[in-house]
Design an enzyme around this catalytic site. Sequence first.
Site, mmCIF file in Angstrom:
data_model
loop_
_atom_site.group_PDB
_atom_site.id
_atom_site.type_symbol
_atom_site.label_atom_id
_atom_site.label_comp_id
_atom_site.label_asym_id
_atom_site.label_seq_id
_atom_site.Cartn_x
_atom_site.Cartn_y
_atom_site.Cartn_z
ATOM 1 N N ASP A 25 0.820 -1.199 0.000
ATOM 2 C CA ASP A 25 0.000 0.000 0.000
ATOM 3 C C ASP A 25 0.862 1.260 0.000
ATOM 4 O OD1 ASP A 25 -2.652 1.385 0.476
ATOM 5 O OD2 ASP A 25 -1.544 2.045 2.239
ATOM 6 N N GLU A 71 0.809 -0.791 -5.160
ATOM 7 C CA GLU A 71 -0.238 0.211 -5.322
ATOM 8 C C GLU A 71 0.434 1.532 -5.656
ATOM 9 O OE1 GLU A 71 -3.530 3.009 -3.286
ATOM 10 O OE2 GLU A 71 -1.666 2.443 -2.316
#
Length: 632
Positions: free
Chosen positions: A276, A318
């Site tokens: 992330d 991401e």
Amino acid sequence: MAKSTKKSSTPRKKTSTSQTTSAFDQRLGKYYDELKWLYCELYNGDMAAFDYFLGMLRRSWDERKEDLRAQDARREADPNWYRQRELLGMMLYTGAFAGTLEGVKEKLPYLEECGVNYLHLMPLLESPKGRSDGGYAVANFRRVQPELGTMEDLEALADACRAKGMSLCLDFVMNHTSEDHEWAKKARTGEPGYRERYFFYDNWDIPNQFEKTVPQVFPTTAPGSFTWLPDCNQVVMTSFYPYQWDLNYANPVVFNDMTENLLYLTNRGIDVIRLDAVPYIWKQLGTSCRNLPQVHTLVRMMRIVCEIVCPGVLLLGEVVMEPAKVVPYFGTPEKPECHMLYNVTTMATTWHTLATGDVSLLRHQMDTVCALPREFLFLNYLRCHDDIGWGLDYTWLGGRFGSDEVAHKKYLNDWFTGKWPGSDSRGELYNDDPRLGDARLCSTTASLCGVEAADYEKDPFKLERAIACDLMLHAWMLIQSGIPVLYSGDEVGQLNDYSYHQDPERWDDSRYIHRGNFQWVLAELRHDGSTRQGKQFMGLRKLEIIRAAEPAFDSRADVWTFDTGSEHVLGVGRWYQGHKLIAFFNFSNQFVTASSPEQGTFEELVYGGTRNSLQNVELYPFGFAWFLNRQE
């Protein structure tokens, strides 16, 4: 929470010392020199930290159970296992989908029926109520949010998925921890060694210098990148929300311990780790603190770690940025970083194309992706848990159409919130900044396609057209190379959930409009072709089955775009081992005629029939066609 006494679902079989030493040491030997060089370059030759790091890797390997080691070996023998055209993903929230992890395990037959063999569970690790950022403010990387279950439940689900040939993906929040994390609590009390894990400052001098060059992530809901802590009488870096403290990866202890947390999750049976906010993880004064070279060093080391300890595990980055900044996260063929990345710009450009009815930018974007090495694997999607940011190629748009970025973003947001005349889309804005005109968009796929408006108005004509739009967009997603990923609920056309407006913990975050509970009552209609849920489910499932069976969808296929003779119709070609697929996608609500110069006999895969020419192909509003030519 009391420590669970529940046993792991799969006993951890002992492996002989010679086998353990051989497998681990062979992989470590392959990467040792590069790993040591990268680590010592980043951490100034700190051999004590590096030795600890190697010991941690060995411990993690020793704890890896036999089932996972066997899967590692199978995947090492077939390094392209995750590039198969049969792969179909779905992302979902455990609580919204089935209540608990045990509930998800019980619903695996439904996911199998959907054709899903890649399951992404949205954040489920322990995070504080009211300060969780949807689970991205992690308070404990080794504990599941109690209402969802336990870490043993997660491992049992992973075991059940593995038995069904289904890969399990989980987010790994790298950039920060919750202020409720043990490290943050100790830093707050001044325990030695813990404030060094974050970015603490005695006054605002250095933070103010950072603010001059660092863009704000949430300019309206969480402005600035630092937070004053009155109890500490200090400032801490908080790039996202004030309760999420940025980790200092210039401290090797942080990298060592976070890598161990990652390996803890892979040892529970997680197949894919979603990194992330990875571009943010290295901070340097005088820069944007985005995409710095040290980030790539860290990601490369994490890739090496996985190759040594758990080579069957994939890293998904991401990186929500334009292609020029996304592609470097693949690394190079000799020194790869992430296995997969999100195809963010194509997703945003797809929605732009629906609002404008002009496919030229989407064709330009597709050509950019097609020019990349085939080794670069993207995850393709229409919607996900997050908002849609309008990160389009405005330089190209400006040169082609004279488009103004701010004005164009406003047009797109007006269109998809239903404010523009003639629009049946229904969405809401997120982080609306009128000064910059930089609001982002939230909604489900079906509601953006007009299904919600048609359903509300009880207009069968509008509904058929909206369903056609929904299926056309999914057909376009499925023809792209890479792994297609559905957002839970899209398979049955789930609509926006406005109940979050009455939830005191969620009302100020419009992303919850598309994070509602899965409507199982509506899903029961999925086999009834007279219902919209049946039309959407069965229509999509048919496309997925065709994709899995047809060689032209192979990831190794040649892919190109072509001029269809209509500004509304995107033309895409695919060729692999004598199978040529020519596809048309009508992004307008008009009947359109399109053409391709391809010669030969073509079979239409979805609706049936054959043609000896692809001249003057008639397409319904939001229609599409997949034509296949088999060369003997």
